[in-house]
Motif scaffolding. Structure first.
Motif, PDB file in Angstrom:
ATOM      1  N   PHE A 186       0.856  -1.179   0.000  1.00 32.53           N
ATOM      2  CA  PHE A 186       0.000   0.000   0.000  1.00 32.53           C
ATOM      3  C   PHE A 186       0.891   1.227   0.000  1.00 32.53           C
ATOM      4  CE2 PHE A 186       0.199   1.816   4.284  1.00 32.53           C
ATOM      5  CZ  PHE A 186       0.811   0.806   4.980  1.00 32.53           C
ATOM      6  N   SER A 187       0.331   2.358  -0.400  1.00 32.32           N
ATOM      7  CA  SER A 187       1.112   3.590  -0.441  1.00 32.32           C
ATOM      8  C   SER A 187       0.250   4.759   0.006  1.00 32.32           C
ATOM      9  CB  SER A 187       1.663   3.837  -1.845  1.00 32.32           C
ATOM     10  OG  SER A 187       0.604   4.044  -2.748  1.00 32.32           O
ATOM     11  N   ILE A 188       0.920   5.814   0.477  1.00 34.06           N
ATOM     12  CA  ILE A 188       0.248   7.034   0.914  1.00 34.06           C
ATOM     13  C   ILE A 188       1.089   8.226   0.488  1.00 34.06           C
ATOM     14  CG2 ILE A 188      -0.907   6.016   2.913  1.00 34.06           C
ATOM     15  CD1 ILE A 188       1.376   7.252   4.615  1.00 34.06           C
ATOM     16  N   ASP A 189       0.468   9.368   0.392  1.00 37.41           N
ATOM     17  CA  ASP A 189       1.166  10.621   0.143  1.00 37.41           C
ATOM     18  C   ASP A 189       0.952  11.510   1.354  1.00 37.41           C
ATOM     19  OD1 ASP A 189       2.060  10.071  -2.496  1.00 37.41           O
ATOM     20  OD2 ASP A 189       0.044  10.490  -3.242  1.00 37.41           O
TER      21      ASP A 189
ATOM     22  N   ALA B 189       2.995  10.320  12.122  1.00 35.58           N
ATOM     23  CA  ALA B 189       3.034   8.892  11.820  1.00 35.58           C
ATOM     24  C   ALA B 189       1.687   8.344  11.376  1.00 35.58           C
ATOM     25  CB  ALA B 189       3.490   8.121  13.060  1.00 35.58           C
ATOM     26  N   ILE B 190       1.768   7.235  10.698  1.00 33.33           N
ATOM     27  CA  ILE B 190       0.596   6.424  10.393  1.00 33.33           C
ATOM     28  C   ILE B 190       0.822   5.092  11.070  1.00 33.33           C
ATOM     29  CG2 ILE B 190      -0.623   5.178   8.595  1.00 33.33           C
ATOM     30  CD1 ILE B 190      -0.073   7.505   6.772  1.00 33.33           C
ATOM     31  N   TYR B 191      -0.188   4.625  11.780  1.00 35.51           N
ATOM     32  CA  TYR B 191      -0.055   3.322  12.406  1.00 35.51           C
ATOM     33  C   TYR B 191      -1.375   2.582  12.345  1.00 35.51           C
ATOM     34  CZ  TYR B 191      -1.713   5.981  16.479  1.00 35.51           C
ATOM     35  OH  TYR B 191      -2.417   6.790  17.317  1.00 35.51           O
ATOM     36  N   LEU B 192      -1.249   1.285  12.250  1.00 33.52           N
ATOM     37  CA  LEU B 192      -2.410   0.406  12.187  1.00 33.52           C
ATOM     38  C   LEU B 192      -2.508  -0.306  13.525  1.00 33.52           C
ATOM     39  CD1 LEU B 192      -1.661  -1.086   8.670  1.00 33.52           C
ATOM     40  CD2 LEU B 192      -3.161   0.831   9.208  1.00 33.52           C
ATOM     41  N   VAL B 193      -3.702  -0.340  14.088  1.00 36.66           N
ATOM     42  CA  VAL B 193      -3.901  -0.968  15.393  1.00 36.66           C
ATOM     43  C   VAL B 193      -4.957  -2.061  15.299  1.00 36.66           C
ATOM     44  CG1 VAL B 193      -3.148   1.038  16.716  1.00 36.66           C
ATOM     45  CG2 VAL B 193      -5.558   0.783  16.149  1.00 36.66           C
ATOM     46  N   GLU B 194      -4.885  -2.976  16.244  1.00 38.37           N
ATOM     47  CA  GLU B 194      -5.751  -4.145  16.280  1.00 38.37           C
ATOM     48  C   GLU B 194      -7.054  -3.806  17.017  1.00 38.37           C
ATOM     49  OE1 GLU B 194      -5.092  -8.749  17.617  1.00 38.37           O
ATOM     50  OE2 GLU B 194      -4.152  -7.174  18.805  1.00 38.37           O
ATOM     51  N   MET B 195      -8.035  -3.310  16.266  1.00 37.05           N
ATOM     52  CA  MET B 195      -9.337  -2.930  16.851  1.00 37.05           C
ATOM     53  C   MET B 195     -10.420  -3.811  16.253  1.00 37.05           C
ATOM     54  SD  MET B 195      -8.895   1.245  16.673  1.00 37.05           S
ATOM     55  CE  MET B 195     -10.570   1.480  16.240  1.00 37.05           C
TER      56      MET B 195
END
Length: 119
Positions: A35-38, A51-57
């Motif tokens: 995946f990509s982001i700008d 930051a970008i972070y993914l969490v376990e929700m």
């Protein structure tokens, strides 16, 4: 796009939740995927974490847990690896015990901990 502010009234920091639909957080399946982001970081203040972070929700934001009638549509169910104590509800219960104001904002006794992946 979106624009975030570090301080809004008495609140410090900001979070964005990606929604699948009106009542469900978006669940990302990233195994063997890219995946990509700008990001425009020119306006970040020195020392600011962009930051970008993914969490376990849970996708439903914990709706139904301990009587939680709010769910993802109202932003419940958040957690991360720093076990934030600034959440008003954790697992459907009010985080009232020890709730007080500190320099960075309000905090309670309990934190909401879960796995996190920082990008």
């Amino acid at each position: 796009g979106i624009s975030l502010r570090f301080r809004t009234g008495e609140a410090v920091g900001s979070r964005v939740y990606v929604m699948e639909d009106e009542n469900t957080y978006k669940m990302f399946t990233l195994l063997n995927k890219e995946f990509s982001i700008d990001v425009e970081g020119a306006d970040l203040v020195c020392g600011m974490n962009g930051a970008i972070y993914l969490v376990e929700m849970e996708a439903n934001g914990g709706m139904g847990t301990n009587g939680n009638a709010a769910g993802a549509s109202l932003g419940t169910g958040y957690c991360d690896a720093q076990c934030p104590h600034d959440l008003k509800f954790i697992n459907g219960l009010a985080n009232l015990e020890g709730w007080h104001e500190v320099k960075t904002g309000p905090v309670g006794k309990h934190g909401a901990c879960c796995a996190e992946m920082d990008i």
